[in-house]
Design a protein around this motif. Sequence first.
Motif, PDB file in Angstrom:
ATOM      1  N   ILE A  22       0.729  -1.223  -0.011  1.00  0.00           N
ATOM      2  CA  ILE A  22      -0.134  -0.148   0.073  1.00  0.00           C
ATOM      3  C   ILE A  22       0.874   1.328  -0.071  1.00  0.00           C
ATOM      4  N   PHE A  23       1.808   1.238   0.983  1.00  0.00           N
ATOM      5  CA  PHE A  23       2.581   2.642   1.195  1.00  0.00           C
ATOM      6  C   PHE A  23       3.997   2.516   0.603  1.00  0.00           C
ATOM      7  N   GLN A  24       4.525   1.320   0.057  1.00  0.00           N
ATOM      8  CA  GLN A  24       5.861   1.141  -0.350  1.00  0.00           C
ATOM      9  C   GLN A  24       6.826   1.327   0.716  1.00  0.00           C
ATOM     10  N   PHE A  25       6.550   1.079   1.826  1.00  0.00           N
ATOM     11  CA  PHE A  25       7.369   1.181   3.029  1.00  0.00           C
ATOM     12  C   PHE A  25       7.475   0.004   3.875  1.00  0.00           C
ATOM     13  N   ASP A  26       8.598  -0.501   3.915  1.00  0.00           N
ATOM     14  CA  ASP A  26       9.030  -1.900   4.691  1.00  0.00           C
ATOM     15  C   ASP A  26       9.313  -1.326   5.834  1.00  0.00           C
ATOM     16  N   ILE A  27       8.246  -1.961   7.070  1.00  0.00           N
ATOM     17  CA  ILE A  27       8.710  -1.637   8.315  1.00  0.00           C
ATOM     18  C   ILE A  27       9.962  -2.394   8.878  1.00  0.00           C
ATOM     19  N   VAL A  28      10.057  -3.670   8.711  1.00  0.00           N
ATOM     20  CA  VAL A  28      11.245  -4.286   9.089  1.00  0.00           C
ATOM     21  C   VAL A  28      12.604  -3.954   8.809  1.00  0.00           C
ATOM     22  N   ALA A  29      12.772  -3.489   7.484  1.00  0.00           N
ATOM     23  CA  ALA A  29      13.747  -2.599   7.007  1.00  0.00           C
ATOM     24  C   ALA A  29      14.160  -1.515   7.552  1.00  0.00           C
ATOM     25  N   TRP A  30      12.865  -0.691   7.959  1.00  0.00           N
ATOM     26  CA  TRP A  30      13.107   0.584   8.440  1.00  0.00           C
ATOM     27  C   TRP A  30      13.661   0.440   9.909  1.00  0.00           C
ATOM     28  N   LEU A  31      13.053  -0.709  10.507  1.00  0.00           N
ATOM     29  CA  LEU A  31      13.215  -0.753  12.003  1.00  0.00           C
ATOM     30  C   LEU A  31      14.754  -1.334  12.309  1.00  0.00           C
ATOM     31  N   CYS A  32      15.427  -2.307  11.393  1.00  0.00           N
ATOM     32  CA  CYS A  32      16.528  -2.916  11.235  1.00  0.00           C
ATOM     33  C   CYS A  32      17.531  -2.585  10.497  1.00  0.00           C
ATOM     34  N   GLY A  33      17.535  -1.788   9.772  1.00  0.00           N
ATOM     35  CA  GLY A  33      18.724  -1.245   9.151  1.00  0.00           C
ATOM     36  C   GLY A  33      18.595  -1.362   7.539  1.00  0.00           C
ATOM     37  N   GLY A  34      17.551  -1.568   7.093  1.00  0.00           N
ATOM     38  CA  GLY A  34      17.694  -1.826   5.481  1.00  0.00           C
ATOM     39  C   GLY A  34      17.271  -3.305   5.110  1.00  0.00           C
ATOM     40  N   GLN A  35      17.043  -3.709   4.063  1.00  0.00           N
ATOM     41  CA  GLN A  35      16.604  -4.971   3.677  1.00  0.00           C
ATOM     42  C   GLN A  35      17.826  -5.843   3.535  1.00  0.00           C
ATOM     43  N   THR A  36      19.046  -5.245   3.493  1.00  0.00           N
ATOM     44  CA  THR A  36      20.010  -6.202   3.417  1.00  0.00           C
ATOM     45  C   THR A  36      21.001  -6.467   4.646  1.00  0.00           C
ATOM     46  N   GLY A  37      20.291  -5.479   5.686  1.00  0.00           N
ATOM     47  CA  GLY A  37      20.978  -5.661   7.114  1.00  0.00           C
ATOM     48  C   GLY A  37      20.854  -7.309   7.632  1.00  0.00           C
ATOM     49  N   ILE A  38      21.772  -7.547   8.513  1.00  0.00           N
ATOM     50  CA  ILE A  38      21.856  -8.810   9.090  1.00  0.00           C
ATOM     51  C   ILE A  38      20.546  -9.086   9.898  1.00  0.00           C
ATOM     52  N   ILE A  39      20.308  -8.172  10.724  1.00  0.00           N
ATOM     53  CA  ILE A  39      19.138  -8.251  11.637  1.00  0.00           C
ATOM     54  C   ILE A  39      17.625  -8.263  10.696  1.00  0.00           C
ATOM     55  N   SER A  40      17.466  -7.630   9.663  1.00  0.00           N
ATOM     56  CA  SER A  40      16.600  -7.631   8.913  1.00  0.00           C
ATOM     57  C   SER A  40      16.386  -8.735   8.206  1.00  0.00           C
ATOM     58  N   ARG A  41      17.342  -9.550   7.775  1.00  0.00           N
ATOM     59  CA  ARG A  41      17.326 -10.720   7.089  1.00  0.00           C
ATOM     60  C   ARG A  41      16.973 -11.876   8.209  1.00  0.00           C
ATOM     61  N   ILE A  42      17.530 -11.851   9.228  1.00  0.00           N
ATOM     62  CA  ILE A  42      17.017 -12.798  10.268  1.00  0.00           C
ATOM     63  C   ILE A  42      15.524 -12.771  10.695  1.00  0.00           C
ATOM     64  N   VAL A  43      14.945 -11.595  10.746  1.00  0.00           N
ATOM     65  CA  VAL A  43      13.669 -11.084  10.935  1.00  0.00           C
ATOM     66  C   VAL A  43      12.873 -11.905   9.884  1.00  0.00           C
ATOM     67  N   TYR A  44      13.161 -11.652   8.568  1.00  0.00           N
ATOM     68  CA  TYR A  44      12.682 -12.494   7.493  1.00  0.00           C
ATOM     69  C   TYR A  44      12.574 -13.722   7.400  1.00  0.00           C
ATOM     70  N   ILE A  45      13.636 -14.459   7.930  1.00  0.00           N
ATOM     71  CA  ILE A  45      14.005 -15.920   8.023  1.00  0.00           C
ATOM     72  C   ILE A  45      12.962 -16.331   8.755  1.00  0.00           C
ATOM     73  N   ILE A  46      12.858 -15.818  10.140  1.00  0.00           N
ATOM     74  CA  ILE A  46      12.076 -16.132  11.091  1.00  0.00           C
ATOM     75  C   ILE A  46      10.352 -16.123  10.720  1.00  0.00           C
ATOM     76  N   VAL A  47      10.236 -15.107  10.299  1.00  0.00           N
ATOM     77  CA  VAL A  47       8.785 -14.813   9.386  1.00  0.00           C
ATOM     78  C   VAL A  47       8.503 -16.151   8.660  1.00  0.00           C
ATOM     79  N   GLY A  48       9.486 -16.320   7.721  1.00  0.00           N
ATOM     80  CA  GLY A  48       9.338 -17.287   6.637  1.00  0.00           C
ATOM     81  C   GLY A  48       9.183 -18.671   7.354  1.00  0.00           C
ATOM     82  N   LEU A  49       9.985 -19.100   8.304  1.00  0.00           N
ATOM     83  CA  LEU A  49       9.929 -20.255   8.946  1.00  0.00           C
ATOM     84  C   LEU A  49       8.619 -20.694   9.636  1.00  0.00           C
TER      85      LEU A  49
END
Length: 72
Positions: A22-49
């Motif tokens: 809707i807004f073209q705004f990634d909350i996880v990336a915003w909170l965790c330092g960008g889409q390629t940040g290690i914390i963001s990637r961990i969050v994406y993996i946990i949500v995927g699991l």
Amino acid sequence: MLDKLALTLLVIGGLNWGCIGIFQFDIVAWLCGGQTGIISRIVYIIVGLAAIWCISLLFRDTRNTVVEDSAA
């Protein structure tokens, strides 16, 4: 307990995808330092699991669940 945690993570992931759509705004990336940040990637993996775990909820047989009578 694990089912509720997985569903909570899945709802968070769904809300994040809704914000992206809707807004073209990634909350996880915003909170965790960008889409390629290690914390963001961990969050994406946990949500995927969690999503993979929730697939099992679709196929569980809940008909044999014991329901206690509160009047007894």
